[in-house]
Design a protein around this motif. Structure first.
Motif, mmCIF file in Angstrom:
data_model
loop_
_atom_site.group_PDB
_atom_site.id
_atom_site.type_symbol
_atom_site.label_atom_id
_atom_site.label_comp_id
_atom_site.label_asym_id
_atom_site.label_seq_id
_atom_site.Cartn_x
_atom_site.Cartn_y
_atom_site.Cartn_z
ATOM 1 N N ILE A 208 0.846 -1.201 0.000
ATOM 2 C CA ILE A 208 0.000 0.000 0.000
ATOM 3 C C ILE A 208 0.879 1.249 0.000
ATOM 4 O O ILE A 208 0.470 2.315 0.471
ATOM 5 N N ALA A 209 2.101 1.111 -0.527
ATOM 6 C CA ALA A 209 3.057 2.223 -0.518
ATOM 7 C C ALA A 209 2.511 3.464 -1.220
ATOM 8 O O ALA A 209 2.873 4.593 -0.866
ATOM 9 N N LEU A 210 1.637 3.273 -2.211
ATOM 10 C CA LEU A 210 1.109 4.416 -2.960
ATOM 11 C C LEU A 210 -0.054 5.102 -2.248
ATOM 12 O O LEU A 210 -0.544 6.130 -2.733
ATOM 13 N N LEU A 211 -0.480 4.555 -1.121
ATOM 14 C CA LEU A 211 -1.613 5.138 -0.408
ATOM 15 C C LEU A 211 -1.089 6.084 0.669
ATOM 16 O O LEU A 211 -0.444 5.652 1.624
ATOM 17 N N PRO A 212 -1.329 7.393 0.535
ATOM 18 C CA PRO A 212 -0.814 8.344 1.529
ATOM 19 C C PRO A 212 -1.475 8.135 2.903
ATOM 20 O O PRO A 212 -2.529 7.511 3.018
ATOM 21 N N ASP A 213 -0.841 8.682 3.932
ATOM 22 C CA ASP A 213 -1.429 8.652 5.263
ATOM 23 C C ASP A 213 -2.760 9.399 5.256
ATOM 24 O O ASP A 213 -2.929 10.409 4.568
ATOM 25 N N GLY A 214 -3.722 8.890 6.013
ATOM 26 C CA GLY A 214 -5.022 9.543 6.097
ATOM 27 C C GLY A 214 -6.125 8.558 6.444
ATOM 28 O O GLY A 214 -5.867 7.389 6.759
ATOM 29 N N ASN A 215 -7.353 9.034 6.422
ATOM 30 C CA ASN A 215 -8.526 8.214 6.714
ATOM 31 C C ASN A 215 -9.220 7.821 5.407
ATOM 32 O O ASN A 215 -9.414 8.654 4.514
ATOM 33 N N TYR A 216 -9.604 6.538 5.305
ATOM 34 C CA TYR A 216 -10.207 6.019 4.089
ATOM 35 C C TYR A 216 -11.413 5.156 4.438
ATOM 36 O O TYR A 216 -11.600 4.746 5.593
ATOM 37 N N VAL A 217 -12.202 4.864 3.419
ATOM 38 C CA VAL A 217 -13.319 3.933 3.549
ATOM 39 C C VAL A 217 -13.039 2.736 2.656
ATOM 40 O O VAL A 217 -12.829 2.895 1.446
ATOM 41 N N LEU A 218 -12.997 1.555 3.257
ATOM 42 C CA LEU A 218 -12.857 0.316 2.506
ATOM 43 C C LEU A 218 -14.256 -0.175 2.159
ATOM 44 O O LEU A 218 -15.075 -0.392 3.055
ATOM 45 N N SER A 219 -14.525 -0.368 0.882
ATOM 46 C CA SER A 219 -15.850 -0.779 0.431
ATOM 47 C C SER A 219 -15.777 -2.134 -0.250
ATOM 48 O O SER A 219 -14.832 -2.417 -0.999
ATOM 49 N N ALA A 220 -16.789 -2.964 0.013
ATOM 50 C CA ALA A 220 -16.913 -4.275 -0.627
ATOM 51 C C ALA A 220 -18.338 -4.407 -1.158
ATOM 52 O O ALA A 220 -19.296 -4.023 -0.481
ATOM 53 N N SER A 221 -18.488 -4.956 -2.360
ATOM 54 C CA SER A 221 -19.826 -5.080 -2.943
ATOM 55 C C SER A 221 -19.864 -6.251 -3.917
ATOM 56 O O SER A 221 -18.843 -6.645 -4.499
ATOM 57 N N THR A 222 -21.059 -6.817 -4.067
ATOM 58 C CA THR A 222 -21.276 -7.888 -5.044
ATOM 59 C C THR A 222 -22.138 -7.356 -6.188
ATOM 60 O O THR A 222 -22.756 -6.282 -6.071
ATOM 61 N N VAL A 223 -22.185 -8.126 -7.269
ATOM 62 C CA VAL A 223 -23.013 -7.726 -8.399
ATOM 63 C C VAL A 223 -24.475 -7.630 -7.991
ATOM 64 O O VAL A 223 -25.243 -6.812 -8.503
ATOM 65 N N GLY A 224 -24.874 -8.470 -7.021
ATOM 66 C CA GLY A 224 -26.260 -8.461 -6.560
ATOM 67 C C GLY A 224 -26.609 -7.301 -5.662
ATOM 68 O O GLY A 224 -27.756 -7.184 -5.221
ATOM 69 N N GLY A 225 -25.630 -6.427 -5.346
ATOM 70 C CA GLY A 225 -25.917 -5.224 -4.572
ATOM 71 C C GLY A 225 -25.726 -5.364 -3.070
ATOM 72 O O GLY A 225 -26.076 -4.452 -2.312
ATOM 73 N N VAL A 226 -25.157 -6.481 -2.610
ATOM 74 C CA VAL A 226 -24.859 -6.626 -1.183
ATOM 75 C C VAL A 226 -23.547 -5.906 -0.903
ATOM 76 O O VAL A 226 -22.550 -6.108 -1.604
ATOM 77 N N THR A 227 -23.517 -5.044 0.133
ATOM 78 C CA THR A 227 -22.344 -4.208 0.383
ATOM 79 C C THR A 227 -21.906 -4.291 1.849
ATOM 80 O O THR A 227 -22.669 -4.693 2.734
ATOM 81 N N ALA A 228 -20.665 -3.870 2.069
ATOM 82 C CA ALA A 228 -20.113 -3.720 3.417
ATOM 83 C C ALA A 228 -19.011 -2.670 3.342
ATOM 84 O O ALA A 228 -18.402 -2.468 2.274
ATOM 85 N N SER A 229 -18.753 -1.986 4.443
ATOM 86 C CA SER A 229 -17.706 -0.960 4.440
ATOM 87 C C SER A 229 -17.099 -0.828 5.829
ATOM 88 O O SER A 229 -17.698 -1.250 6.828
ATOM 89 N N ALA A 230 -15.892 -0.253 5.878
ATOM 90 C CA ALA A 230 -15.200 -0.036 7.144
ATOM 91 C C ALA A 230 -14.294 1.178 7.006
ATOM 92 O O ALA A 230 -13.743 1.447 5.928
ATOM 93 N N ASN A 231 -14.137 1.929 8.097
ATOM 94 C CA ASN A 231 -13.229 3.072 8.121
ATOM 95 C C ASN A 231 -11.812 2.587 8.407
ATOM 96 O O ASN A 231 -11.586 1.837 9.357
ATOM 97 N N ILE A 232 -10.848 3.021 7.591
ATOM 98 C CA ILE A 232 -9.464 2.585 7.707
ATOM 99 C C ILE A 232 -8.567 3.803 7.949
ATOM 100 O O ILE A 232 -8.691 4.824 7.254
ATOM 101 N N LEU A 233 -7.653 3.683 8.916
ATOM 102 C CA LEU A 233 -6.652 4.721 9.176
ATOM 103 C C LEU A 233 -5.291 4.233 8.694
ATOM 104 O O LEU A 233 -4.868 3.127 9.034
ATOM 105 N N VAL A 234 -4.609 5.063 7.902
ATOM 106 C CA VAL A 234 -3.229 4.798 7.498
ATOM 107 C C VAL A 234 -2.356 5.848 8.168
ATOM 108 O O VAL A 234 -2.509 7.049 7.929
ATOM 109 N N ASP A 235 -1.456 5.396 9.031
ATOM 110 C CA ASP A 235 -0.606 6.317 9.795
ATOM 111 C C ASP A 235 0.772 5.684 9.924
ATOM 112 O O ASP A 235 0.968 4.723 10.661
ATOM 113 N N ARG A 236 1.732 6.236 9.192
ATOM 114 C CA ARG A 236 3.091 5.695 9.205
ATOM 115 C C ARG A 236 4.048 6.526 10.049
ATOM 116 O O ARG A 236 5.250 6.215 10.118
ATOM 117 N N ILE A 237 3.583 7.597 10.672
ATOM 118 C CA ILE A 237 4.479 8.512 11.392
ATOM 119 C C ILE A 237 4.557 8.102 12.859
ATOM 120 O O ILE A 237 3.552 8.163 13.583
#
Length: 389
Positions: A208-237
């Motif tokens: 994930i070297a190309l992903l800068p530090d910060g807050n992100y949302v991880l999203s998962a979804s299927t073709v049928g429209g079922v979804t899930a998500s989670a808040n992700i923190l990237v902090d390398r300092i």
């Protein structure tokens, strides 16, 4: 002696030095010192929402859930007693005042709708009860579901974790076996995952070297429209951490070891405890609102330190798990130096000849030590040679 209530409350919280001095009729003195822990501010405890909304549903009951909370004015390591849906558990207060327990699917299956309670006490015996939370358990089979496991264990990616392979995984409803799950996290290109026959799915990201530090949302979804998500923190300092000079010059002498000494420093994680290890003993000190921290070391503990060089190791971790460690060297020298004076050739009267020719004065001492001689307004110094002269 007796201290009044107002005198005691005026001392405030924390470790307080107690010094007792005795003097006999010949004016000989001796003293002892120690520390007393004051916990005058009542502790508090709170419970975070369980399973997001205090409702345990079918999907959530099939993956480990975290019950957590916070405390204040409670020492690290104190036990939190917890009841949830008829199940009793315990947890320990961590360095940032938080506590948590992990409930496995087997344990979740035992829960019934009811109350979530938590109690804690500080070292002085002051106790606190968290406001109870109402738990609703509804594990009836729902429409198809999709879940995400915590990324990197806690949904926070630190410097070490960002340099390795990252796994994203979760579970899905058995009716969705074989379906494709599309994933997105910032600007990363993540390959799709396939739901296995046991409902599990996972995918690995090489970097994930190309992903800068910060807050992100991880999203998962299927073709049928079922979804899930989670808040992700990237902090390398890593957090900032400093350790101040100990005992004035980082050398502990006999006089200083006879009283309480304070180790001070600064840290960037306000409200988090730094750990301080000295001669195998670990202490904790909380980073205050101004970024400072301090630790009082009793005379009794200082007198157990062996002679010579010692390392004080201080560590501070941030919420993502980045750790900063500072090794602060000190020297313990509490042995009174050896000194004798050869006074056989020195009379009580300074003669004219001695004034003209000089007055030899010598003795014995520890090699390398500095000897200071004072005669009236004169003050001279000499170095003890390798032979102890």
């Amino acid at each position: 002696m007796t201290l009044t209530s107002s005198e005691l409350t005026g001392l405030g919280n924390g470790d307080k030095a107690i010094v007792v001095t005795v003097t006999d009729e010949a004016l000989n003195t001796n003293s002892v010192s120690g520390l007393a822990h004051f916990a005058l501010t009542p502790p508090t405890i709170a419970i975070n929402a369980f399973a997001g909304n205090n409702i345990l549903d079918y999907a959530e009951s099939h993956q480990t859930q975290i019950l957590s909370g916070t405390t204040s004015n409670v020492e690290v390591g104190q036990t939190v007693q917890i009841t949830i849906g008829g199940l009793s558990r315990s947890a320990q207060v961590t360095t940032d005042g938080s506590w948590s327990i992990a409930l496995t699917p087997t344990e979740l299956a035992q829960l019934a709708s009811g109350q979530i309670t938590a109690t804690v006490a500080d070292k002085a015996g002051n106790s606190a009860n968290a406001p109870a939370i109402t738990l609703t358990v509804d594990t009836s089979v729902p429409t198809p579901f999709l879940t995400l496991d915590p990324v990197a264990g806690d949904n926070a990616i630190n410097l070490t974790e960002s340099g390795g392979v990252l796994t994203i995984s979760g579970t899905a409803d058995p009716s969705m076996v074989g379906q494709i799950i599309n994933l997105s996290l910032g600007s990363l290109l993540i390959p799709a995952a396939t739901i296995d026959s046991d409902g599990k799915w996972s995918v690995t990201i090489p970097s994930i070297a190309l992903l800068p530090d910060g807050n992100y949302v991880l999203s998962a979804s299927t073709v049928g429209g079922v979804t899930a998500s989670a808040n992700i923190l990237v902090d390398r300092i890593p957090p900032q951490l400093t350790v101040g000079v100990f005992a004035g010059n980082d050398v502990l002498n006999a006089s200083e070891a006879g009283s309480v000494q304070i180790l001070r420093g600064t840290g960037s994680e306000i409200g988090t405890n730094v750990s301080i290890k000295i001669h195998g003993v670990t202490h904790y000190a909380q980073v205050q609102s101004d970024g400072s921290w301090s630790l009082s070391l009793s005379s009794a503990e200082l007198k157990t330190l062996p002679q010579g060089p010692q390392d004080i190791v201080v560590e501070l971790a941030d919420k993502a798990g980045n750790l900063t460690s500072v090794t602060h060297p000190i020297t313990v020298d509490t042995i009174t130096p050896f000194l004798t004076v050869d006074a056989l050739g020195v009379g009580s009267v300074l003669t004219a000849a001695e004034i003209l020719l000089g007055l030899p004065l010598g003795g014995k001492g520890d090699p390398g030590d500095t000897v200071t001689v004072t005669l009236g307004p004169l003050q001279l110094s000499a170095i003890v040679d390798e032979n102890g002269n």
